[in-house]
Design a protein around this motif. Structure first.
Motif, mmCIF file in Angstrom:
data_model
loop_
_atom_site.group_PDB
_atom_site.id
_atom_site.type_symbol
_atom_site.label_atom_id
_atom_site.label_comp_id
_atom_site.label_asym_id
_atom_site.label_seq_id
_atom_site.Cartn_x
_atom_site.Cartn_y
_atom_site.Cartn_z
ATOM 1 N N SER A 243 0.798 -1.219 0.000
ATOM 2 C CA SER A 243 0.000 0.000 0.000
ATOM 3 C C SER A 243 0.836 1.276 0.000
ATOM 4 O O SER A 243 0.431 2.278 -0.551
ATOM 5 C CB SER A 243 -1.008 -0.011 1.150
ATOM 6 O OG SER A 243 -0.340 0.180 2.361
ATOM 7 N N CYS A 244 2.031 1.252 0.586
ATOM 8 C CA CYS A 244 2.846 2.468 0.579
ATOM 9 C C CYS A 244 3.774 2.445 -0.628
ATOM 10 O O CYS A 244 4.668 1.612 -0.720
ATOM 11 C CB CYS A 244 3.652 2.583 1.873
ATOM 12 S SG CYS A 244 4.735 4.020 1.890
ATOM 13 N N PRO A 245 3.561 3.371 -1.577
ATOM 14 C CA PRO A 245 4.380 3.349 -2.794
ATOM 15 C C PRO A 245 5.859 3.619 -2.535
ATOM 16 O O PRO A 245 6.709 3.187 -3.313
ATOM 17 C CB PRO A 245 3.765 4.437 -3.678
ATOM 18 C CG PRO A 245 2.873 5.234 -2.805
ATOM 19 C CD PRO A 245 2.543 4.416 -1.606
ATOM 20 N N VAL A 246 6.165 4.312 -1.437
ATOM 21 C CA VAL A 246 7.573 4.568 -1.133
ATOM 22 C C VAL A 246 8.256 3.270 -0.691
ATOM 23 O O VAL A 246 9.389 2.987 -1.065
ATOM 24 C CB VAL A 246 7.740 5.640 -0.040
ATOM 25 C CG1 VAL A 246 9.209 5.880 0.240
ATOM 26 C CG2 VAL A 246 7.080 6.934 -0.458
ATOM 27 N N VAL A 247 7.527 2.479 0.098
ATOM 28 C CA VAL A 247 8.096 1.208 0.552
ATOM 29 C C VAL A 247 8.375 0.306 -0.652
ATOM 30 O O VAL A 247 9.425 -0.325 -0.734
ATOM 31 C CB VAL A 247 7.165 0.525 1.583
ATOM 32 C CG1 VAL A 247 7.628 -0.882 1.885
ATOM 33 C CG2 VAL A 247 7.112 1.351 2.857
ATOM 34 N N VAL A 248 7.448 0.300 -1.605
ATOM 35 C CA VAL A 248 7.665 -0.497 -2.815
ATOM 36 C C VAL A 248 8.954 -0.049 -3.509
ATOM 37 O O VAL A 248 9.798 -0.858 -3.877
ATOM 38 C CB VAL A 248 6.455 -0.389 -3.776
ATOM 39 C CG1 VAL A 248 6.758 -1.034 -5.114
ATOM 40 C CG2 VAL A 248 5.226 -1.025 -3.145
ATOM 41 N N ARG A 249 9.133 1.267 -3.639
ATOM 42 C CA ARG A 249 10.350 1.771 -4.285
ATOM 43 C C ARG A 249 11.603 1.520 -3.449
ATOM 44 O O ARG A 249 12.660 1.220 -3.992
ATOM 45 C CB ARG A 249 10.202 3.275 -4.581
ATOM 46 C CG ARG A 249 9.328 3.491 -5.780
ATOM 47 C CD ARG A 249 9.132 4.946 -6.119
ATOM 48 N NE ARG A 249 8.619 5.079 -7.463
ATOM 49 C CZ ARG A 249 7.386 4.774 -7.830
ATOM 50 N NH1 ARG A 249 6.525 4.317 -6.945
ATOM 51 N NH2 ARG A 249 6.995 4.909 -9.076
ATOM 52 N N LEU A 250 11.449 1.633 -2.151
ATOM 53 C CA LEU A 250 12.579 1.362 -1.259
ATOM 54 C C LEU A 250 13.047 -0.089 -1.412
ATOM 55 O O LEU A 250 14.243 -0.375 -1.467
ATOM 56 C CB LEU A 250 12.151 1.623 0.191
ATOM 57 C CG LEU A 250 13.210 1.477 1.278
ATOM 58 C CD1 LEU A 250 14.200 2.623 1.188
ATOM 59 C CD2 LEU A 250 12.575 1.463 2.657
ATOM 60 N N ILE A 251 12.083 -1.002 -1.506
ATOM 61 C CA ILE A 251 12.428 -2.414 -1.673
ATOM 62 C C ILE A 251 13.102 -2.631 -3.030
ATOM 63 O O ILE A 251 14.121 -3.299 -3.125
ATOM 64 C CB ILE A 251 11.172 -3.303 -1.499
ATOM 65 C CG1 ILE A 251 10.711 -3.243 -0.044
ATOM 66 C CG2 ILE A 251 11.455 -4.744 -1.911
ATOM 67 C CD1 ILE A 251 9.420 -3.959 0.254
ATOM 68 N N GLN A 252 12.539 -2.001 -4.067
ATOM 69 C CA GLN A 252 13.156 -2.139 -5.395
ATOM 70 C C GLN A 252 14.624 -1.698 -5.394
ATOM 71 O O GLN A 252 15.470 -2.314 -6.024
ATOM 72 C CB GLN A 252 12.411 -1.273 -6.410
ATOM 73 C CG GLN A 252 11.075 -1.808 -6.840
ATOM 74 C CD GLN A 252 10.435 -0.857 -7.823
ATOM 75 O OE1 GLN A 252 10.255 0.323 -7.552
ATOM 76 N NE2 GLN A 252 10.111 -1.365 -8.997
ATOM 77 N N ARG A 253 14.907 -0.598 -4.701
ATOM 78 C CA ARG A 253 16.252 -0.025 -4.737
ATOM 79 C C ARG A 253 17.192 -0.653 -3.711
ATOM 80 O O ARG A 253 18.292 -1.050 -4.035
ATOM 81 C CB ARG A 253 16.198 1.481 -4.426
ATOM 82 C CG ARG A 253 15.259 2.268 -5.269
ATOM 83 C CD ARG A 253 15.889 2.737 -6.556
ATOM 84 N NE ARG A 253 15.000 3.660 -7.236
ATOM 85 C CZ ARG A 253 13.940 3.286 -7.948
ATOM 86 N NH1 ARG A 253 13.656 2.002 -8.074
ATOM 87 N NH2 ARG A 253 13.159 4.176 -8.523
ATOM 88 N N LEU A 254 16.715 -0.724 -2.455
ATOM 89 C CA LEU A 254 17.618 -1.092 -1.363
ATOM 90 C C LEU A 254 17.555 -2.581 -1.001
ATOM 91 O O LEU A 254 18.525 -3.142 -0.519
ATOM 92 C CB LEU A 254 17.248 -0.247 -0.130
ATOM 93 C CG LEU A 254 18.352 0.522 0.573
ATOM 94 C CD1 LEU A 254 19.116 1.370 -0.417
ATOM 95 C CD2 LEU A 254 17.777 1.405 1.677
ATOM 96 N N LEU B 39 4.985 1.470 6.491
ATOM 97 C CA LEU B 39 4.532 2.752 5.981
ATOM 98 C C LEU B 39 5.640 3.754 6.255
ATOM 99 O O LEU B 39 6.136 3.844 7.376
ATOM 100 C CB LEU B 39 3.227 3.161 6.662
ATOM 101 C CG LEU B 39 2.074 2.179 6.420
ATOM 102 C CD1 LEU B 39 1.000 2.327 7.460
ATOM 103 C CD2 LEU B 39 1.494 2.359 5.027
ATOM 104 N N ILE B 40 6.039 4.470 5.227
ATOM 105 C CA ILE B 40 7.237 5.278 5.336
ATOM 106 C C ILE B 40 7.040 6.505 6.228
ATOM 107 O O ILE B 40 7.974 6.981 6.866
ATOM 108 C CB ILE B 40 7.752 5.669 3.931
ATOM 109 C CG1 ILE B 40 9.272 5.670 3.901
ATOM 110 C CG2 ILE B 40 7.262 7.018 3.484
ATOM 111 C CD1 ILE B 40 9.896 4.330 3.867
ATOM 112 N N CYS B 41 5.827 7.020 6.297
ATOM 113 C CA CYS B 41 5.611 8.217 7.103
ATOM 114 C C CYS B 41 5.358 7.821 8.562
ATOM 115 O O CYS B 41 4.751 6.788 8.823
ATOM 116 C CB CYS B 41 4.411 9.005 6.583
ATOM 117 S SG CYS B 41 4.687 9.645 4.940
#
Lengths: 158, 418
Positions: B136-147, B293-295
């Motif tokens: 649900s958190c798009p930042v977490v999805v991107r964080l996983i993709q990158r890190l 959730l990133i926030c």
């Protein structure tokens, strides 16, 4: 016996390797649950920086974490030597500790000698060595009761 | 790579605040201006929060884009309900939002409840490596993709409620009003910049079901004025539909309700990174579902919200108590939709790791050794004066040839190195 399917080879002396391109050593303190896991975390970071395949990193992360926590849980102290060659990645874990009495039994999923205290902390499910085995291409174990354990984990690079 | 966060060069004075706040070390100060490194940015909005000079801007959908559509729909995040005090009810917010120029408004909470059930269906049948991680958190999805690229396959392949809701709405509205699907514009009223990004450049499908996003803080004043001056009796048509179970999605730890599954809920960027490290070393293998959730406080603490996140949470809890925990959704309908893959990703999340020190592994290793030796020469003050966020990153930038060694004011000056 179940354990026959595992390739567990006794090693008398941890093999000397040619063409090492990177080597780093980490010390691990037995009983230090606070910092336990840091070495394997650092190893993952290094692998990410040099662009190793994510799937391989995940296998290394699991294997090195389990091995490191075994030292933390059971031994007095130990070292992890992390070695990279062009074709493979090697983790040599050596500790001074109780050793493994029966390696074949220790390889059976669910077998554990952990105390209740360790189990309460979420460790000691008897999956340590089986998990390492599952995530490595070669696993060599040498252990002497009352002295310590040597573990060599080899993961091939794609 | 595309982002919704931009630096306003007129306003940026080149202080180090945003650079220091960035969890992925994506900001450098070059020529006294903050510069965002595309491949490293995950659009979390931390820099936006940190900047004291309003120099970090978040791009949202232009009004002209809204006008392009014949039929405009607002789909507010349930977080919106928490922004106006405890006496303003969702029904009122929705009605007033509609008056602001939308042809219709819809409540997302019901879909949240449906998505919960879909997640439970998925977990019930799942036998792979645990934990499954929320999408649900798009930042977490991107964080996983990158890190944490190795964890991409542990992200639940179920779209978050906003996407499912939009998909459903387009189908229903085009049927009801006899419109072509492309004539309908569906806009998310959003608490976060990353959701805008996930609409513009989705990671799990070709094109998002949403057509754009309007930040909560952009319409807040207008909404608040209208709420204050509103004398008309509020039409309560939406009121009865609001799902207490659904709106509780806004509070971390409530995505799934079935107590059979063990959930861990984490919010805040530092804790999220830490917990994902644990997942990577298989420490959380006994957990079924991980909500990250990133926030801080999840979406209630989103960078584009207005109300203090603690107050917002209190307001939300009040609403949840009021609407109760009764399920409002038909289980069989959800099962049927689940089977039709209505909730599913079009494709899985693709790993996009940070670029290594060098594309060639052997050279990358040499650079890694160089980096370590440079780090030994640096003072370790992490002052940021060189333009890199800390000494470690500076060393990395040097070996990547992005910066010269003499930028460090604590080292002997340039001439000594020639």
């Amino acid at each position: 016996m179940v354990c026959d399917q595992f390739i567990v080879r006794k090693i008398s002396k941890i093999a000397k390797m040619k063409d090492i391109i990177y080597k780093q050593e980490f010390n691990i303190q037995g009983g230090d649950f606070i910092n336990g896991g840091e070495a394997s975390c650092k190893i993952s970071t290094i692998l990410k920086e040099i662009g190793i395949d994510p799937e391989v990193i995940l296998r290394v992360a699991v294997a090195s974490y389990e091995a490191e926590m075994n030292v933390v849980m059971y031994a007095q102290q130990g070292t992890i030597i992390f070695i990279l060659t062009p074709v493979k990645l090697v983790l040599q874990i050596e500790d001074i500790g109780p050793g493994i009495e029966d390696i074949n039994r220790a390889m059976v999923p669910g077998f554990s000698t952990a105390t209740d205290e360790m189990r309460e902390m979420g460790f000691g499910a008897g999956m340590g060595l089986p998990n390492i085995k599952e995530n490595s291409d070669v696993l060599n174990i040498d252990s002497e009761t009352g002295k310590g354990t040597k573990l060599e984990i080899i993961i091939n690079l794609p | 790579m595309n982002h919704t966060i931009k630096v306003n060069e007129q306003k940026c004075i080149g202080c180090v605040t945003c650079m220091k706040s960035c969890p992925t070390k994506a900001i450098r100060i070059i020529n006294k201006k903050a510069v965002i490194i595309d491949e490293r940015c995950i659009d979390c909005g931390e820099c936006f929060r940190a900047c004291k000079y309003d120099a970090i801007e978040i791009l949202s959908t232009e009004e002209s884009t809204l006008e392009k559509f014949k039929y405009k729909v607002a789909l507010p995040s349930p977080v919106l309900y928490s922004q106006f005090g405890e006496n303003v009810l969702p029904g009122e917010v929705l009605c007033i939002l509609k008056e602001m120029g939308f042809d219709s408004v819809y409540d997302e909470a019901v879909i949240c409840e449906m998505t919960s059930m879909a997640i439970e269906e998925y977990l019930d049948k799942y036998r792979g490596i645990k934990p499954i991680i929320s999408s649900s958190c798009p930042v977490v999805v991107r964080l996983i993709q990158r890190l944490f690229p190795g964890l991409c396959k542990q992200i639940i392949p179920i779209e978050p409620p906003r996407e499912v809701a939009a998909k459903n709405l387009r189908r229903e509205i085009s049927k009801k009003h006899n419109l072509q699907p492309q004539e309908i514009g569906i806009f998310h009223i959003t608490p976060c910049s990353a959701k805008i990004l996930s609409i513009n450049y989705p990671e799990t499908m070709g094109k998002s079901n949403l057509d754009g996003a309007v930040p909560i803080n952009k319409i807040y004043n207008n909404l608040m004025m209208k709420i204050k001056t509103n004398k008309k009796p509020i039409m309560i048509q939406h009121h009865s539909n609001v799902s207490g179970v659904g709106i509780s999605w806004t509070i971390p730890g409530n995505e799934i309700r079935n107590l059979k599954f063990r959930t861990v809920a984490v919010s805040g960027v530092i804790d999220t990174i830490e917990i994902l490290q644990d997942v990577e070393s298989n420490k959380l293998k006994n957990i079924d579902y991980l909500e990250c959730l990133i926030c801080p406080h999840g979406c209630l603490g989103g960078p584009l919200t207005v109300e203090n996140r603690f107050i917002a949470k209190s307001n939300m809890l009040h609403l949840i108590r009021m609407y109760g925990k009764k399920r409002t959704v038909n289980t069989n309908l959800v099962r049927k939709l689940y089977q039709e893959k209505f909730f599913s990703f079009e494709h899985n999340v693709i790993p996009k790791p940070f670029p290594p020190l060098d594309p060639n592994t052997t050279r990358a290793l040499e650079k890694l050794k160089q980096k370590e030796s440079i780090m030994n020469q640096l003072p370790g003050y992490d002052c940021g004066m060189c333009g890199s966020p800390d000494c470690k990153t500076f060393a990395e930038d040097v070996v990547r040839n992005d910066i010269l060694m003499d930028k460090c004011m604590f080292l002997p000056q340039a001439g000594d190195y020639e």
